[in-house]
Design an enzyme around this catalytic site. Structure first.
Site, PDB file in Angstrom:
ATOM      1  N   LYS A  81       0.857  -1.192   0.000  1.00 14.95           N
ATOM      2  CA  LYS A  81       0.000   0.000   0.000  1.00 14.95           C
ATOM      3  C   LYS A  81       0.892   1.240   0.000  1.00 14.95           C
ATOM      4  CE  LYS A  81      -3.109   2.609   2.981  1.00 14.95           C
ATOM      5  NZ  LYS A  81      -3.829   2.691   4.244  1.00 14.95           N
ATOM      6  N   ILE A 343      -4.498   0.041  13.768  1.00 19.41           N
ATOM      7  CA  ILE A 343      -3.394  -0.850  14.133  1.00 19.41           C
ATOM      8  C   ILE A 343      -2.189  -0.027  14.599  1.00 19.41           C
ATOM      9  CG2 ILE A 343      -1.755  -2.540  13.164  1.00 19.41           C
ATOM     10  CD1 ILE A 343      -4.139  -3.581  11.437  1.00 19.41           C
TER      11      ILE A 343
HETATM   12  P1  FAD Z   1     -11.743  -7.569  18.013  1.00 22.59           P
HETATM   13  O1  FAD Z   1     -11.281  -8.017  16.692  1.00 22.59           O
HETATM   14  O2  FAD Z   1     -13.206  -7.306  18.174  1.00 22.59           O
HETATM   15  O3  FAD Z   1     -11.316  -8.710  19.051  1.00 22.59           O
HETATM   16  C1  FAD Z   1     -11.947  -8.862  20.295  1.00 22.59           C
HETATM   17  C2  FAD Z   1     -11.521 -10.144  20.955  1.00 22.59           C
HETATM   18  O4  FAD Z   1     -12.070 -10.211  22.247  1.00 22.59           O
HETATM   19  C3  FAD Z   1     -11.953 -11.414  20.234  1.00 22.59           C
HETATM   20  O5  FAD Z   1     -10.915 -12.363  20.241  1.00 22.59           O
HETATM   21  C4  FAD Z   1     -13.088 -11.956  21.084  1.00 22.59           C
HETATM   22  O6  FAD Z   1     -13.209 -13.361  21.029  1.00 22.59           O
HETATM   23  C5  FAD Z   1     -12.633 -11.481  22.463  1.00 22.59           C
HETATM   24  N1  FAD Z   1     -13.745 -11.343  23.415  1.00 22.59           N
HETATM   25  C6  FAD Z   1     -14.737 -10.438  23.430  1.00 22.59           C
HETATM   26  N2  FAD Z   1     -15.583 -10.666  24.453  1.00 22.59           N
HETATM   27  C7  FAD Z   1     -15.065 -11.726  25.118  1.00 22.59           C
HETATM   28  C8  FAD Z   1     -15.493 -12.470  26.268  1.00 22.59           C
HETATM   29  N3  FAD Z   1     -16.604 -12.182  26.930  1.00 22.59           N
HETATM   30  N4  FAD Z   1     -14.724 -13.503  26.655  1.00 22.59           N
HETATM   31  C9  FAD Z   1     -13.591 -13.855  25.999  1.00 22.59           C
HETATM   32  N5  FAD Z   1     -13.158 -13.190  24.903  1.00 22.59           N
HETATM   33  C10 FAD Z   1     -13.912 -12.166  24.471  1.00 22.59           C
HETATM   34  N6  FAD Z   1      -7.663  -0.469  11.666  1.00 22.59           N
HETATM   35  C11 FAD Z   1      -6.655  -0.343  10.794  1.00 22.59           C
HETATM   36  O7  FAD Z   1      -5.505  -0.198  11.191  1.00 22.59           O
HETATM   37  N7  FAD Z   1      -6.903  -0.358   9.450  1.00 22.59           N
HETATM   38  C12 FAD Z   1      -8.143  -0.488   8.945  1.00 22.59           C
HETATM   39  O8  FAD Z   1      -8.311  -0.544   7.740  1.00 22.59           O
HETATM   40  C13 FAD Z   1      -9.226  -0.586   9.857  1.00 22.59           C
HETATM   41  N8  FAD Z   1     -10.496  -0.696   9.407  1.00 22.59           N
HETATM   42  C14 FAD Z   1     -11.514  -0.785  10.306  1.00 22.59           C
HETATM   43  C15 FAD Z   1     -12.836  -0.800   9.843  1.00 22.59           C
HETATM   44  C16 FAD Z   1     -13.890  -0.842  10.747  1.00 22.59           C
HETATM   45  C17 FAD Z   1     -15.290  -0.820  10.255  1.00 22.59           C
HETATM   46  C18 FAD Z   1     -13.619  -0.918  12.127  1.00 22.59           C
HETATM   47  C19 FAD Z   1     -14.742  -1.005  13.123  1.00 22.59           C
HETATM   48  C20 FAD Z   1     -12.320  -0.895  12.597  1.00 22.59           C
HETATM   49  C21 FAD Z   1     -11.255  -0.814  11.697  1.00 22.59           C
HETATM   50  N9  FAD Z   1      -9.941  -0.748  12.134  1.00 22.59           N
HETATM   51  C22 FAD Z   1      -8.924  -0.586  11.238  1.00 22.59           C
HETATM   52  C23 FAD Z   1      -9.630  -0.771  13.576  1.00 22.59           C
HETATM   53  C24 FAD Z   1      -9.021  -2.075  14.094  1.00 22.59           C
HETATM   54  O9  FAD Z   1      -7.736  -2.252  13.542  1.00 22.59           O
HETATM   55  C25 FAD Z   1      -9.720  -3.340  13.806  1.00 22.59           C
HETATM   56  O10 FAD Z   1     -11.063  -3.191  14.013  1.00 22.59           O
HETATM   57  C26 FAD Z   1      -9.148  -4.457  14.690  1.00 22.59           C
HETATM   58  O11 FAD Z   1      -9.158  -5.645  14.000  1.00 22.59           O
HETATM   59  C27 FAD Z   1      -9.861  -4.595  16.018  1.00 22.59           C
HETATM   60  O12 FAD Z   1      -9.205  -5.446  16.818  1.00 22.59           O
HETATM   61  P2  FAD Z   1      -9.480  -5.698  18.354  1.00 22.59           P
HETATM   62  O13 FAD Z   1      -8.518  -6.765  18.653  1.00 22.59           O
HETATM   63  O14 FAD Z   1      -9.458  -4.471  19.141  1.00 22.59           O
HETATM   64  O15 FAD Z   1     -11.008  -6.238  18.491  1.00 22.59           O
END
Ligand code: FAD
Length: 499
Positions: A81, A343
């Site tokens: 990218k 990220i």
């Molecule tokens: P999640 O992927 O939601 O992971 C949550 C984890 O918690 C999961 O493993 C789940 O199993 C666990 N969990 C939840 N509740 C419990 C429970 N009660 N008990 C045990 N485990 C539980 N970022 C970028 O850098 N580039 C992008 O292009 C980008 N695009 C995005 C587009 C959208 C629409 C959104 C919403 C976000 C975007 N993001 C982007 C932001 C971010 O990088 C990603 O969303 C990222 O993948 C989120 O990761 P996370 O680990 O915070 O959450």
């Protein structure tokens, strides 16, 4: 012993999405000899499944972890990218590209845009992107990794495969994975600190420090500790997204496409084997149903999964570190995916945590400093994102009229006025987006300065012309030596993942 002064020997990471596994990989690889790292995740709670476009700072994180670029790209179906194409943002039929890299060459007193602005007045320049190699290469679909050529690039990657890739590193370095749904976050009666997580399967996971990576649920930092949230929806009004993956039908371009529509924008992220698509929208102006229809009408290629709606509120947790809990990932807040900063913010928080790691116990001064730095960082990014929405000439829908007229932070008002009146942009020390980014987006959205720095007038018109031409030709020559983006991927990092 007061819990706050207790030595930190056991870190529990709640959640195994991108944020959870990034944290686990970094802590176990870099601090693991002195720490026990446990990650808890529930097999029956899916990750959010988006987050596939990155920015060049990811290299810093990968270098820290000793990640080999070719192996990582082959394992995550990644493509390169070089920037983001903003289509229909300034107005329906106006497009521009915000590329990585640096704009031309300036001098001690004035950045390159001042020279370009005078050149423009004299009719001796072409598009500002012709002076940035990454910009030109993105437009022409070229890419190369050349040993002695500096270049700024990021990746489009498969978020699920990236989490798996990091999981391998984390587990090789001793992270223990515990499966189970967290049902209860147990707090210490006296200190209010988290003492353990109770899982639905009966397991109890105790720890000294807890990292909340549970995504938008924010189980620990909010549901248990009630930290509070600053809501930014008045300046970043989009609150929904709908995401779907498709088979690739067009050649993968080395940039993310961001295509504005009547109530938000659409993303297109090309991987080696498929395309990630999504529609970001504001529910006040568009229903989920309409968003789904709009997205499906705009994408090509067979659907690989069911479109999923994701709801969010733009903003930030009031404290990213509260008591013995640190929120990393969506649990800490969400600006908006427009400039792919998610990220990046996770990795910054992880590195910050390691820099201030409270091995001997939690000091309030560390907590305060962590929160101060997190706030500054996110506030600067927030202004840059608001700029894209506010600085538009679009009047065609109520959504864009709202964005044009909404009240914006005074810090952003100041930046826009400074650029308009004198062509100047100053990057704050720790700020993510540099001068080239601000210039490309402000000009791309139609803000053209009325003046340039007087030092440019020390050059004769002839000298200025030669100077500008030299940079343009050097940029051209560099990019001409790069092959086609996909041809390069095929020999450099072909996918090793079965489709
Ligand atoms: P999640 O992927 O939601 O992971 C949550 C984890 O918690 C999961 O493993 C789940 O199993 C666990 N969990 C939840 N509740 C419990 C429970 N009660 N008990 C045990 N485990 C539980 N970022 C970028 O850098 N580039 C992008 O292009 C980008 N695009 C995005 C587009 C959208 C629409 C959104 C919403 C976000 C975007 N993001 C982007 C932001 C971010 O990088 C990603 O969303 C990222 O993948 C989120 O990761 P996370 O680990 O915070 O959450």
């Amino acid at each position: 012993m007061n819990k706050a002064n207790k030595q930190i020997k056991k870190v529990v990471i709640a959640g195994g999405g991108t944020a959870g596994w990034m944290t686990a990989a970094a802590l176990s690889k870099l601090l693991g000899k002195n720490l026990e790292v446990i990650l808890v995740e529930a097999d029956d709670i899916p990750t959010v499944g988006v987050g596939e476009a990155t920015i060049p700072t990811l290299h810093i994180f990968h270098r820290l972890l000793g990640i080999n670029e070719r192996e990582f790209m082959a394992a995550t179906n990644a493509t390169f990218k070089l920037g983001i194409a903003f289509e229909s943002w300034r107005d329906v039929d106006q497009h521009y590209l915000h590329s990585f890299g640096f704009l031309g060459q300036g001098c001690w007193a004035a950045d390159f845009q001042h020279f370009w602005l005078k050149g423009k007045k004299l009719g001796m320049v072409s598009d500002i992107g012709d002076y940035v190699p990454e910009h030109l290469a993105a437009r022409e679909g070229r890419f190369a990794v050349v040993e002695d050529q500096a270049r700024n690039h990021a990746y489009h990657l498969d978020a699920g495969l990236y989490a798996n890739f990091l999981q391998k590193i984390a587990r090789q370095h001793g992270t223990k994975r515990v499966e189970g749904r967290i049902e209860n976050v147990v707090l210490d009666d006296k200190t209010g600190f988290i003492s353990s997580l109770k899982l639905a399967n009966g397991k109890v996971v105790e720890g000294d420090l807890f990292v909340d990576c549970t995504g938008f649920r924010a189980l620990l930092i909010e549901q248990a500790l009630h930290t509070g949230y600053d809501d930014w929806s008045h300046v970043l009004p989009c609150d929904s997204a709908i995401a779907v993956q498709t088979k690739t039908v067009a050649k993968a371009v080395p940039y993310t496409r961001s295509i504005a529509h009547g109530a938000g924008w659409q993303w297109q992220i090309p991987l080696q084997n498929r395309t990630g698509n999504g529609l970001v929208f504001c529910s006040k102006y568009m229903s989920d149903d309409k968003a789904k229809k709009t997205l499906l009408a705009k994408i090509e290629g067979e659907l690989l999964n069911e479109p999923r709606v994701i709801k969010y509120k733009t903003g930030t947790r009031r404290k990213h570190w509260n008591k013995n809990c640190i929120a990393i990932g969506l649990s800490s807040g969400f600006i908006e995916p427009l400039e792919s900063t998610g990220i990046h913010l996770f990795q910054k928080a992880i590195v910050r945590l390691m820099l201030m790691f409270p091995s001997q116990g939690i000091n309030q001064s560390d907590v305060d400093e962590f929160n101060r730095q997190s706030k500054d960082e996110i506030d600067n990014i927030k202004d840059f994102i608001i700029l894209h929405y506010h600085l538009t000439e679009r009047q065609d829908t109520p959504f864009w009229r709202y964005c044009r007229n909404m009240e914006i932070p005074s810090t952003l008002q100041h930046r826009m006025a400074l650029f308009r009146e004198s062509g100047k942009v100053f990057k704050k020390e720790e700020e993510l987006f540099g001068e080239t980014s601000w210039v490309q987006v402000m000009m791309g959205q139609g803000l053209m300065p009325i003046a340039y720095h007087p030092i440019v007038d020390l050059m004769s018109d002839n000298e200025l012309q030669q100077f500008l031409q030299h940079i343009r030709l050097a940029t051209r020559r560099k990019v001409d030596s790069w092959p086609d983006h996909l041809d390069f991927i095929k020999q450099y990092c072909p996918s090793k993942v079965a489709n």
